[in-house]
Design an enzyme around this catalytic site. Structure first.
Site, PDB file in Angstrom:
ATOM      1  N   CYS A  96      38.650  24.832  11.976  1.00  0.00           N
ATOM      2  CA  CYS A  96      40.114  24.901  12.002  1.00  0.00           C
ATOM      3  C   CYS A  96      40.666  25.459  10.695  1.00  0.00           C
ATOM      4  CB  CYS A  96      40.701  23.519  12.278  1.00  0.00           C
ATOM      5  SG  CYS A  96      40.199  22.853  13.880  1.00  0.00           S
ATOM      6  N   THR A  97      40.009  25.142   9.597  1.00  0.00           N
ATOM      7  CA  THR A  97      40.432  25.678   8.299  1.00  0.00           C
ATOM      8  C   THR A  97      40.197  27.186   8.249  1.00  0.00           C
ATOM      9  OG1 THR A  97      39.962  23.584   7.192  1.00  0.00           O
ATOM     10  CG2 THR A  97      40.078  25.542   5.802  1.00  0.00           C
TER      11      THR A  97
END
Length: 205
Positions: A96-97
């Site tokens: 997600c980062t």
């Protein structure tokens, strides 16, 4: 002798009268059981159905949700713009980062294409604040803690890991046109190169 007989009879009658009452109570308790057991366990057949039903060309489901920085995000407020609405499982996790950083790096190009980026996950607005600050993200993040919007878009689904089933977000992106219609859908997204692919679609819309 007559007196003893008359004393015994009422006692027998009393014990006979109690038995039907006990049976009635037992019947009542038995009848009450289905009412207690009626609520079914919470599963997610509806989100799975939404996943199959929502398709390109459909109107994008509306939403109004809290966002990072105390802002309120809504589809109505973005009306008339192209919207890149991407759904991700959790703030500050590896995949997600990387996805957020890739979208953030292309934000100026998305802006030139007339598109705004909005990320959404079940995390709280407070969690989004920390995530945005840590990675200097310059686009809004919506917090859908109730999972209603996630379900409406069909991305809150049953997942499986090491044989264990659980509910979670299927990484997905929706490109919504200025007319509010879904122009393109990406499901089960693989992060590398995804933001660039979405940008190309937004530029061609």
């Amino acid at each position: 002798m007559a007196t003893k007989a008359s004393t015994t009879k009422p006692a027998a009658a009393k014990s006979t009268e109690k038995k039907p009452a006990e049976k009635a109570t037992t019947a009542k308790a038995t009848a009450a059981k289905p009412a207690k057991e009626a609520p079914a366990p919470k599963t997610a057949p509806a989100p799975a159905a939404s996943l199959m039903q929502l398709k390109e060309g459909d109107s994008a489901p509306v939403f109004t949700l809290p966002g990072a920085g105390g802002e309120t995000l809504s589809l109505a407020a973005l009306s008339g713009k192209k919207i890149v609405l991407y759904f991700y499982p959790k703030d500050d996790t590896s995949g997600c980062t990387k996805e957020a950083i890739e979208f953030n790096a292309l934000r100026d190009k998305f802006a030139k294409a007339g598109a705004v980026i909005v990320g959404m996950s079940p995390d709280s607005a407070k969690s989004h604040d920390k995530f945005r600050t840590k990675y200097e993200l310059a686009f809004p993040l919506a917090a859908d803690e109730t999972k209603e919007t996630l379900s409406a878009y069909g991305v809150w689904v049953e997942k499986s890991m090491y044989g264990r089933k659980y509910m979670g977000v299927e990484r997905s992106t929706f490109l919504i046109g200025a007319d509010g219609k879904i122009a393109k859908i990406w499901r089960k997204v693989k992060v590398p190169g995804h933001a660039e692919e979405v940008l190309a679609a937004a530029q061609g819309l």
